[in-house]
Design an enzyme around this catalytic site. Structure first.
Site, PDB file in Angstrom:
ATOM      1  N   ALA A  16       0.834  -1.205   0.000  1.00 47.96           N
ATOM      2  CA  ALA A  16       0.000   0.000   0.000  1.00 47.96           C
ATOM      3  C   ALA A  16       0.865   1.251   0.000  1.00 47.96           C
ATOM      4  O   ALA A  16       0.575   2.221  -0.705  1.00 47.96           O
ATOM      5  CB  ALA A  16      -0.949  -0.008   1.195  1.00 47.96           C
ATOM      6  N   GLY A  69       2.211   1.515  -3.417  1.00 47.68           N
ATOM      7  CA  GLY A  69       1.115   1.836  -4.331  1.00 47.68           C
ATOM      8  C   GLY A  69       0.689   3.287  -4.249  1.00 47.68           C
ATOM      9  O   GLY A  69       0.357   3.906  -5.269  1.00 47.68           O
ATOM     10  N   ASP A  70       0.712   3.851  -3.066  1.00 44.31           N
ATOM     11  CA  ASP A  70       0.358   5.253  -2.895  1.00 44.31           C
ATOM     12  C   ASP A  70       1.309   6.142  -3.691  1.00 44.31           C
ATOM     13  O   ASP A  70       0.883   7.052  -4.409  1.00 44.31           O
ATOM     14  CB  ASP A  70       0.384   5.612  -1.409  1.00 44.31           C
ATOM     15  N   ALA A  71       2.595   5.860  -3.602  1.00 40.89           N
ATOM     16  CA  ALA A  71       3.598   6.657  -4.322  1.00 40.89           C
ATOM     17  C   ALA A  71       3.483   6.450  -5.833  1.00 40.89           C
ATOM     18  O   ALA A  71       3.547   7.418  -6.609  1.00 40.89           O
ATOM     19  CB  ALA A  71       4.997   6.286  -3.838  1.00 40.89           C
ATOM     20  N   GLU A  83       0.390   8.231  -7.187  1.00 44.63           N
ATOM     21  CA  GLU A  83       0.591   9.674  -7.244  1.00 44.63           C
ATOM     22  C   GLU A  83       1.440  10.054  -8.453  1.00 44.63           C
ATOM     23  O   GLU A  83       1.169  11.064  -9.115  1.00 44.63           O
ATOM     24  CB  GLU A  83       1.220  10.214  -5.967  1.00 44.63           C
TER      25      GLU A  83
END
Length: 116
Positions: free
Chosen positions: A7, A10-12, A15
């Site tokens: 996660a 995945g967030d990076a 973005e």
């Protein structure tokens, strides 16, 4: 790999995809880029992306399993949104992180659908 680590990754990754998408749309002011990006990369935006993918039936059973594992991982809550939204966003981030490591072609397909 740990679901919360996926996660985090995945967030990076998400973005970065969003930033490239917005720049590609011709937005040139950083303030405008940041404001537009927030609509996508916030917990609410990520939860909405996940709901859209699920409603359209675009995810495989394996992908849904990855999302469930990420959604159910023990994590710190976010005070800016409710727990259900936060868990959906975490599930979406986990999927993005997983696909980034395992299948970039599929990740491109998913992100393209989300950013339509």
């Amino acid at each position: 790999m740990n679901n919360l680590v996926l996660a985090y990754l995945g967030d990076a990754v998400y973005e970065l995809y969003v930033r490239e998408y917005l720049i590609g749309k011709g937005i040139t002011k950083v303030k405008d880029l940041q404001k537009s990006a927030t609509k996508y990369v916030s917990a609410i935006g990520q939860a909405e992306a996940l709901i859209s993918l699920l409603n359209k039936g675009l995810l495989t059973e394996e992908e849904i399993d990855i999302i469930k594992r990420g959604r159910n991982a023990h994590s710190h809550t976010n005070k800016s949104t409710d727990i259900q939204t936060y868990k959906k966003a975490t599930g979406f981030e986990t999927l993005v992180g997983y696909l980034y490591r395992k299948n970039r072609t599929r990740l491109d397909e998913i992100i393209e659908e989300v950013l339509k």
